[in-house]
Write an enzyme that holds these catalytic residues in place. Structure first.
Site, PDB file in Angstrom:
ATOM      1  N   TYR A 139       0.827  -1.219   0.000  1.00 57.89           N
ATOM      2  CA  TYR A 139       0.000   0.000   0.000  1.00 57.89           C
ATOM      3  C   TYR A 139       0.855   1.261   0.000  1.00 57.89           C
ATOM      4  CZ  TYR A 139      -4.304  -2.623   0.509  1.00 57.89           C
ATOM      5  OH  TYR A 139      -5.350  -3.447   0.282  1.00 57.89           O
ATOM      6  N   GLU A 142      -1.996 -31.144   8.523  1.00 58.36           N
ATOM      7  CA  GLU A 142      -2.436 -30.179   7.503  1.00 58.36           C
ATOM      8  C   GLU A 142      -3.708 -29.435   7.914  1.00 58.36           C
ATOM      9  OE1 GLU A 142      -3.217 -31.800   3.589  1.00 58.36           O
ATOM     10  OE2 GLU A 142      -4.050 -29.912   2.868  1.00 58.36           O
ATOM     11  N   ASP A 187      -3.681 -34.636   3.895  1.00 55.44           N
ATOM     12  CA  ASP A 187      -4.638 -35.291   3.008  1.00 55.44           C
ATOM     13  C   ASP A 187      -3.871 -36.094   1.969  1.00 55.44           C
ATOM     14  OD1 ASP A 187      -6.809 -34.163   4.267  1.00 55.44           O
ATOM     15  OD2 ASP A 187      -7.009 -32.484   2.842  1.00 55.44           O
TER      16      ASP A 187
END
Lengths: 374, 652
Positions: A102, A201, A253
């Site tokens: 910014y 995870e 996973d």
């Protein structure tokens, strides 16, 4: 902190940054086209470092030159960013990567058009100076994830006071939150009573293990990765593993994106390969979900999407996946098996056999397989 | 006893009227759907009008109006009016009231007329579907009143029948107006619509003005782009190549020549006495025999001899191509585009029929990038709207690997994808249509070859335009670097180091590393003067000697050339000794007496500089230039040869 009180490292940082500016300036004076050389940051330029046991950038370099529009803008922004960082160091301020993006709004032509651009430039500058963004007084806006386990940490908090926190007894159910700075001046490990670290995870599985009191029963330190782990999470895992001499296992996973999460913890991420030796824990082991687990445990599955398939294929040509998952089971076989199955499973699919199955059966089986528990 | 079956059948056969024939062959005749019926009606009327105007050397002003008769019924009043020469009273009944009238069997020439079934079929369709007669108004001279007739066709006898006739005042020099009411349906904005047909017609007939009033009262004027009439087409005799056995026999019987030799010379195109002798010798036929006596065996031998003796191809000045400039103008006025490239092939011949291919590619503008390119097909200046897939034009386009020319194309064959319209015009004394509906041209290899050559030339020009655009985009990027970004890099790096800002002119020259030629054309309507300005900047790190050449039209008058050039003969050449790095030179000249559109692009070349360094001009190629100059002269050569042809045979 005043100008006079700058540490040696800060002086070093400023010197290196001005070196970049000086290089550009001198080229102009010598009527040469300004340019910088950087390693190519793709999987084609990742090589294994015998010294550190992690994957780092190789010798292939690309040149950013003022001959091209992109190169010219990159150099211009580098000049502005150098000025900005030097100013931060001189005034003892720090900012988030997002804040810097910014702030560049005021740089007119040199402003960034997306935060991705500014993040990328900071990574480039880390590579150019062989420093870390912390040296630039820049930090990510997100924190690391959480830890639960019998370990006492001593943290220097924002008041400057030192506080001892036991990550099992002094915290709520959400665990101890990892701050963005996990270096020694901020965090020290005082005391611990555990056999291994398990990095998880998903939040759902982290909570399951916490609710089932897996940390106590199996003498584990639970670390939530929150998807692709932040630098500080990876750094903290590495520090605990090295300083407390605890083995690390990673539980995710069973899909291509999760294998990349493991790779970034154990082998080093492609994006941050210039600092892999700070972030990666080469001794970490993967404990599933593997494609072979989908078959062995007869887990509920979803179909692979087009992107999943492409990601798997890309991993086949990723040098980090050339080795073995553990023992003598090559990644390549697992990836090819998954492409054959055309299926993926989540870690929470283990709930098919009941809520305790993961802590009572799956994890003990896996952990004894790799010799973490007997 | 019962009547023999054969006789019964014969009776029935007689009763098959023209109406029934029509009904059975609607498809062939172009009336197979209500939408197409409207289009076919307009097409027949407009084609006739254009042909008539051209024959009388009148710039066509054509008015087409289509109005619904009643809101609820699919019936339309179609009016087609032209400013042509008009039709004499006696010719009106057969032209409009007799099917298949008027196709002159032996006439070989490029005309629109060979395209359709004829206007009488439209009259018949109107009568069969609405029961209404067709009203024809015609005026042949300024000082005579107009003649008007209501006419139907006697379907049993295929004969015209006038229901009412009249003379009246018509405020017009001359012209013809047809009004009929048909059963049909009007569609807007579809590829195969009246609007598209007229728009396409306007593109290939840039000398015509066409006004269309649609049923919703929308008025569209397709304005003419030129006042110049197309070159008139000429009738020619049949060429030996492609002549069939039956034709030779028929022609032999009809000829007024007494001897085979003179028959061959007089009745065929391009057969000189010398060639005729060679033919007779090869065919082993007596050159003095009466042509009326040629038997089948001899005719066959003659046919074979035709193939063995090298006979000059038929004259091709009988064709009337649109011409590259007018193809461009025609496309430009109807399409918005980034650029248009065109190509006209020299005339060629298939089976003894002269033909010529002209092509154009319209690129960019608002054309969709992700869709197949649009193909516009024309035969003898008539748009072909149906059966695109079966046409040699489409096949020729599909056979080109367009990926090489900057368009997308799966596997390098098929219709390419990109923001382009490809337009192909085939002009011929005999267009080989695939069927009677005359909407697709047959796969004749000579024609396909010519189309592909024309397409490739257009494609090359398109690619060169695209490359120029790319180079320009790259130059724009570089300009942004040298004008905006690099000065800031110098400033900011100096600022960071607290040092003076370094000079960057030399670095700029290294980054650009090119010689930039920028040009503009201004036009002064009053004095008909094109003012050309050229600026050369040496953005290379070294001084350069630059030889700049501007190719100007050979017939144009050039003046005020500044600075003084080395030479000015068709090519203005400036020899500029040593332009220092980062310096500019300005050049200018004026062209007198051309129309604005006649010169809209400067042709600039640079000699003696690495082509990689050039931006805004091409490298000079002397050979290519000479080749090109030769090609321009070629048509004249053909004419000369034709004049050498003996008009009469020597012996008589």
């Amino acid at each position: 902190m005043t100008k006079e009180e700058k540490t040696g490292r800060q002086k070093e940082t400023i010197k290196k940054l001005e070196g970049i500016a000086s290089d550009v300036y001198e080229k102009l004076v010598k009527t040469q086209i300004p340019s910088v050389s950087l390693p190519v940051r793709t999987k084609s330029n990742i090589v294994f470092s015998e010294e550190h046991g992690v994957w780092k950038y190789g010798d292939i370099t690309g040149t950013r030159t003022a001959k091209t529009l992109d190169g010219a803008y990159m150099l211009l922004r580098t000049m502005y960013t150098i000025d900005f960082i030097r100013n931060q160091i001189n005034t003892a301020k720090s900012s988030t990567l997002r804040e810097m993006y910014y702030i560049s709004e005021g740089w007119e032509l040199a402003k960034f058009h997306a935060q991705q651009e500014s993040d990328h430039l900071i990574e480039d500058m880390e590579i150019m100076t062989k420093l870390m963004r912390e040296d630039f007084k820049l930090r990510p806006e997100e924190n690391g994830a959480s830890i639960i386990g019998n370990m006492t940490i001593e943290e220097v908090v924002r008041t400057g006071a030192t506080r001892k926190i036991n990550c099992r007894d002094d915290i709520g159910d959400a665990g101890y939150t990892i701050p963005y700075n996990v270096e020694k001046e901020k965090i020290k490990f005082k005391d611990w009573d555990a056999d291994f670290i398990i990095a998880i995870e998903t939040g759902g599985m982290f909570d399951r293990l916490s609710e089932n009191r897996f940390d106590e029963k199996s003498r584990a330190i639970l670390v939530h990765l929150k998807g692709q782990p932040a630098r500080c999470t990876r750094r903290l895992i590495k520090r605990i593993s090295e300083e407390c001499k605890l083995p690390v296992v990673v539980f995710t996973d069973g899909d291509p994106w999760s294998y990349r999460i493991f790779a970034s913890v154990a082998y080093g991420a492609i994006k941050t390969a210039h600092i892999s030796e700070y972030l990666a824990t080469p001794s970490a082991s993967f404990i599933g979900i593997l494609p072979s687990d989908i078959e062995n445990y007869k887990l509920p599955t979803d179909k692979l999407s087009e992107q999943d398939i492409n990601a798997l294929k890309s991993e086949l040509s990723d040098p980090r996946f050339k080795g073995n998952v553990y023992g003598n089971s090559p990644w390549e076989d697992e990836i090819k098996l998954q492409l054959e199955l055309k299926k993926k499973s989540e870690q929470q699919a283990l709930a098919k056999y009941g809520l305790d199955y993961v802590t009572d059966t799956y994890l003990p089986e896996k952990l004894s397989q790799i010799g973490v528990i007997k | 006893m019962a009547t023999p079956i054969a006789e019964e059948l014969a009776k029935k056969q007689k009763e098959i009227s023209v109406a029934e024939f029509f009904e059975r062959n609607k498809q062939i005749l172009g009336f197979d759907s209500l939408t197409r019926a409207v289009l076919t009606s307009v097409k027949e009327g407009v084609d006739n009008a254009l042909d008539a105007c051209e024959e009388a050397d009148i710039l066509p002003d054509i008015f087409v109006s289509i109005q619904k008769v009643e809101k609820t019924r699919d019936e339309y009043t179609i009016v087609i009016e032209d400013n042509g020469p008009g039709i004499v009273k006696d010719q009106i009944p057969p032209i409009f009231g007799k099917l298949l009238y008027g196709s002159r069997f032996y006439a070989i020439r490029q005309s629109r007329g060979q395209q359709g079934i004829g206007i009488s079929a439209v009259v018949m369709y109107a009568q069969l579907t609405t029961g209404r007669p067709t009203k024809i108004t015609s005026k042949i001279s300024e000082d005579r009143p107009a003649y008007q007739a209501d006419l139907i066709i006697d379907t049993k006898k295929n004969k015209p029948e006038i229901l009412r006739e009249d003379t009246l005042h018509w405020d017009k020099k001359s012209g013809t107006k047809i009004e009929l009411i048909i059963h049909g349906r009007y569609v807007k904005e579809k590829r195969q619509s009246v609007f598209e047909y007229l728009r396409s017609t306007a593109i290939v007939n840039p000398h015509a003005r066409i006004i269309l009033i649609e049923p919703d009262n929308t008025k569209t004027v397709f304005e003419r782009a030129t006042e110049k009439m197309p070159k008139p087409t000429v009738e020619i005799k049949p060429h030996p190549e492609g002549t069939e056995l039956g034709t030779i026999l028929k022609m032999g019987r009809a000829t007024e020549s007494y001897k085979l030799l003179s028959f061959l010379v007089n009745e065929f195109s391009r057969v000189t006495t010398e060639k005729a002798r060679e033919i007779c010798a090869r065919a082993n036929v007596d050159e003095d025999m009466r042509p009326q006596d040629i038997n089948r065996e001899q005719a066959n031998r003659l046919l074979n001899a035709f193939k063995l003796v090298k006979i000059m191809t038929p004259p091709t000045d009988c064709l009337s191509p649109i011409g590259e400039t007018l193809v461009k103008k025609g496309l430009k006025k109807e399409m918005k585009a980034d650029f248009i490239v065109t190509s006209t092939r020299p005339p060629s011949v298939y089976s003894g029929n002269p033909f010529q291919v002209e092509a154009g590619i319209v690129y960019g503008g608002e054309l969709p990038k992700e869709e197949n390119i649009q193909i516009m097909r024309f035969g003898n200046r008539v748009p072909l709207l149906y059966q695109q897939g079966g046409c040699v034009i489409t096949h020729a386009i599909e056979n080109i690997d367009w990926r090489r020319y900057g368009l997308e194309q799966r596997g390098g064959t098929g219709i390419p994808v990109g923001p382009a319209i490809v337009s192909v015009h085939v002009a011929s004394t005999k267009i080989p249509f695939t069927s009677e509906s005359k909407e697709a041209i047959a796969d004749i290899s000579e024609i396909q070859m010519e189309i592909q050559l024309a397409m490739r030339e257009c494609a090359r020009k398109m690619l060169s335009h695209l490359r120029k655009q790319q180079k320009l985009a790259k130059m724009k990027e570089k300009e942004e670097i040298i004008r905006k970004v690099l000065p800031l890099i110098a400033e900011k790096s100096a600022d960071v180091l607290n040092k003076p800002v370094p000079p960057i002119a030399q670095v700029i020259a290294k980054i650009m590393n090119s010689i930039i030629i920028e040009d503009s054309i201004g036009y002064d309507e009053k004095s008909k003067t094109h003012k050309v300005k050229i600026e050369i900047t040496n953005y290379t790190p070294h001084a350069k000697k630059i030889m700049l050449k501007a190719v100007v039209p050979s017939d144009a008058k050039i003046q005020n050339i500044n600075p003084k050039p080395e030479s000015t003969d068709h090519v203005i050449t400036w020899d500029m000794q040593g332009i220092p790095s980062t310096e500019k030179r300005a050049l200018e000249f004026e062209i007198l007496g051309l129309d604005k559109d006649d010169y809209d692009e400067n042709e600039l070349y640079v000699d003696g500089i690495d082509p990689e360094l050039l931006s805004g001009a091409d490298a000079w190629d002397q050979e290519a230039f000479e080749e090109k100059s030769k090609m321009v002269e070629e048509p004249e050569e053909t004419k000369e040869n034709e004049n050498k042809k003996p008009e009469k045979e020597e012996e008589e």
